[in-house]
Design a protein around this motif. Structure first.
Motif, mmCIF file in Angstrom:
data_model
loop_
_atom_site.group_PDB
_atom_site.id
_atom_site.type_symbol
_atom_site.label_atom_id
_atom_site.label_comp_id
_atom_site.label_asym_id
_atom_site.label_seq_id
_atom_site.Cartn_x
_atom_site.Cartn_y
_atom_site.Cartn_z
ATOM 1 N N ARG A 32 -11.136 -5.801 -2.989
ATOM 2 C CA ARG A 32 -12.117 -4.765 -2.598
ATOM 3 C C ARG A 32 -12.923 -5.183 -1.368
ATOM 4 O O ARG A 32 -13.765 -4.417 -0.894
ATOM 5 C CB ARG A 32 -13.031 -4.447 -3.777
ATOM 6 C CG ARG A 32 -12.278 -3.823 -4.940
ATOM 7 C CD ARG A 32 -13.203 -3.059 -5.858
ATOM 8 N NE ARG A 32 -14.096 -3.934 -6.601
ATOM 9 C CZ ARG A 32 -15.131 -3.506 -7.324
ATOM 10 N NH1 ARG A 32 -15.417 -2.224 -7.383
ATOM 11 N NH2 ARG A 32 -15.892 -4.369 -7.979
ATOM 12 N N THR A 60 -9.319 0.022 -1.242
ATOM 13 C CA THR A 60 -8.798 0.612 -0.005
ATOM 14 C C THR A 60 -7.414 1.217 -0.194
ATOM 15 O O THR A 60 -6.878 1.820 0.738
ATOM 16 C CB THR A 60 -8.709 -0.456 1.092
ATOM 17 O OG1 THR A 60 -7.783 -1.472 0.675
ATOM 18 C CG2 THR A 60 -10.077 -1.078 1.342
ATOM 19 N N LYS A 103 0.851 -1.185 0.000
ATOM 20 C CA LYS A 103 0.000 0.000 0.000
ATOM 21 C C LYS A 103 0.892 1.242 0.000
ATOM 22 O O LYS A 103 1.713 1.427 0.901
ATOM 23 C CB LYS A 103 -0.933 0.025 1.210
ATOM 24 C CG LYS A 103 -1.932 1.180 1.176
ATOM 25 C CD LYS A 103 -2.958 1.073 2.300
ATOM 26 C CE LYS A 103 -3.987 2.188 2.212
ATOM 27 N NZ LYS A 103 -5.024 2.073 3.279
ATOM 28 N N ASP A 163 -7.364 6.188 -6.476
ATOM 29 C CA ASP A 163 -7.729 5.194 -5.457
ATOM 30 C C ASP A 163 -6.552 4.320 -5.029
ATOM 31 O O ASP A 163 -6.355 4.057 -3.843
ATOM 32 C CB ASP A 163 -8.841 4.283 -5.988
ATOM 33 C CG ASP A 163 -10.144 5.011 -6.205
ATOM 34 O OD1 ASP A 163 -10.335 6.089 -5.621
ATOM 35 O OD2 ASP A 163 -10.978 4.508 -6.974
#
Length: 545
Positions: free
Chosen positions: A488, A495, A162, A437
């Motif tokens: 998701r 996320t 991330k 996103d």
């Protein structure tokens, strides 16, 4: 050698001057036109240049100099019209901001031999041979990446990542690398790697530049063989994981990429193709294995000898809107002063007949892949961001697309981060620049994306996003060269996390043997992945007891 093709620069104060300057090959000074190739008459000049091209340039520009996805062909008008001196000047000087490393480290005669080879090229020129990996090749000595960034050495199926805007380094925190893929033949003992429980098989090989994949409502799988100018269709899957039938659906197209069936539902009437210069359509009914008519032009699109050539096509669920992605003509030139950028770096929207063109979203450098979420009807895209700011800038990304949204290019990125090459420009747009996103590793070259709607994979994969990461030249240690999954967790949005899913396309030496491009769900729920490095399609299945 990357991005050798025609990329028109900007930054001049007056449009007329910009247009005059644009006529020059990469703004080469007039004085270089008087420079002659001192080795042009040598008998082996072209052959020597061909060998140098295979070693240094083919990985980006293609084995036949036909271009490779977003890297332009060397047989286009601008290159053919350039003087020998201008070609030598650009090979030597390069333009790292627009994707071309400087090759002045090569001996002068080698650079002139490259000029001889480039000037000898014609459409359909014989392909320089691929290099072959050998056990003696030594891995590069790259520093370990700083989390959350990564590179091919640490890609591992199932690993989660991330990246947030807080993680972004300053521009030029590292040098801007010139690291072409060095494409090699796949060693016999090398195979893509998937998470535990998944099986990887070679679905098809011997293709010609297989790119985007789309599955028809009846389960036939269509692939754009872009360099060959054709669409091929596969029907069925045998017990050993190969297509039962293979047919050429249409040929004679101009760098086809996007494929879309219209209208939505089980019985489409048309297949739309995104050529590099227009959208065309062909009549289609269930089970057609060959086009029944010649392509009908629907709309002309911005195009040229250089810049990003891929055009994807998708439709809104109600069938009233046709989305078309058009990548930028340059890396980071200012559209205010660069005429070739008009209606580029945009997602355009039309009626299905090509009328009523509007800009749906802008400031999107190169939205190679488009997909509509089958659950919400929202448009999503997969984007190649700009080069030249260092190893970890600017992240590529995947995002849902806001109508009227501005995504930053070329003045801003990832929200209100200004590109230093455009310092002080358009301050009014800083607050409008949208943060996507899902931020991906920079220079991953994110291409096609899709929503998994099959039944074969485990239940928690349902409606997740898969995307192909082609890999780039602008990173010291390669990133991308994989397929990723964006979980998701049952929601409508992402996320920000993503996972490595299919890896192993880069050897420990840093040489790449495969480059994922397209992803689609086969009729049995397996995942198909096109690879224009090995000219193959891979099949990932989840066998059940």
């Amino acid at each position: 050698m990357a991005a050798f093709g025609v990329i028109i620069g900007g930054g001049l104060p007056f449009l007329a001057v910009a247009q005059e300057d644009a006529a020059r090959f990469h703004h080469a000074p007039l004085s270089v036109d008087d420079v002659r190739n001192p080795f042009a008459t040598q008998a082996n000049a072209v052959d020597a240049g061909k060998a140098l091209y295979a070693a240094h340039c083919a990985a980006c520009h293609g084995a036949s100099a036909q271009g490779n996805g977003n890297v332009p062909s060397l047989t286009g008008t601008k290159v053919k019209q350039a003087s020998p001196g201008a070609l030598f000047w650009f090979i030597s000087k390069g333009d790292i901001n627009d994707g071309m490393p400087a090759w002045n480290s090569l001996p002068e005669q080698d650079r002139w031999n490259l000029v001889s080879f480039v000037q000898s090229l014609r459409a359909g020129a014989d392909a320089p041979a691929k290099s072959v990996a050998t056990a003696s090749m030594t891995p590069g000595h790259w520093p370990a990446p700083k989390a959350p960034f990564t590179d091919f050495r640490y890609e591992s199926p199932g690993a989660s990542r991330k990246i947030t805007v807080a993680d972004l380094p300053a521009p030029y925190a590292t040098a801007s690398a010139g690291n072409a893929p060095q494409l090699v033949a796949r060693p016999a003992d090398t195979w893509p790697k998937a998470p535990p429980g998944f099986k990887v098989e070679l679905f098809a090989d011997g293709l010609d530049n297989p790119r985007l994949l789309r599955t028809a409502p009846n389960g036939d799988v269509f692939v754009a063989e872009t360099a060959a100018g054709r669409i091929t269709v596969f029907r069925g899957i045998t017990a050993d994981g190969h297509p039962r039938e293979t047919h050429v659906f249409a040929s004679g197209l101009n760098k086809p990429f996007g494929i879309a069936f219209y209208p939505a539902g089980p019985h489409p009437q048309w297949i739309y193709i995104g050529d590099t210069d227009q959208v065309v359509r062909l009549p289609y009914k269930d089970g057609d294995l060959q086009a029944a008519a010649t392509p009908e032009p629907i709309v002309d699109l911005p195009h040229g000898d250089g810049g990003h050539a891929t055009r994807d096509v998708s439709f809104s669920p109600d069938g009233t809107r046709m989305y078309v992605s058009v990548g930028s003509a340059t890396n980071v030139d200012d559209p205010d002063t660069t005429p070739t950028e008009k209606h580029r770096a945009d997602i355009l929207v039309f009626r299905p007949d090509g009328s009523d063109m509007q800009v749906y979203a802008y400031g999107i450098r190169n939205a190679v892949g488009l997909a509509v979420d089958p659950k919400t009807g929202e448009l999503w895209c997969s984007v190649n961001e700009r080069d030249g700011l260092g190893d970890n800038l600017v992240p590529d990304y995947i995002t849902h697309v806001q109508q009227g949204g501005f995504y930053g290019w070329p003045w801003w990125y990832m929200g209100a981060h200004q590109d230093p090459r455009h310092a002080g420009k358009h301050p009014e747009l800083a607050s409008k620049a949208i943060v996507p996103d899902v931020l991906l590793n920079s220079h991953s070259a994110s291409l096609q994306l899709m929503f998994y709607t099959g039944e074969q994979f485990p239940a928690d994969y349902r409606e997740d996003i898969f995307a192909a990461e082609h890999g780039s030249w602008n990173r010291s240690a390669r990133a991308g060269y994989e397929v990723i999954r964006i979980p998701r967790h049952g929601g409508d949005r992402a996320t920000g996390e993503y996972q490595d899913f299919l890896t192993g396309f880069v050897l420990p030496s840093g040489q790449a043997w495969g480059r994922p491009v397209g992803v689609t769900t086969a009729s049995d729920g397996s995942l198909l992945v096109s690879d224009d490095g090995s000219n193959s399609i891979w099949r990932v299945s989840y066998p059940r007891p």
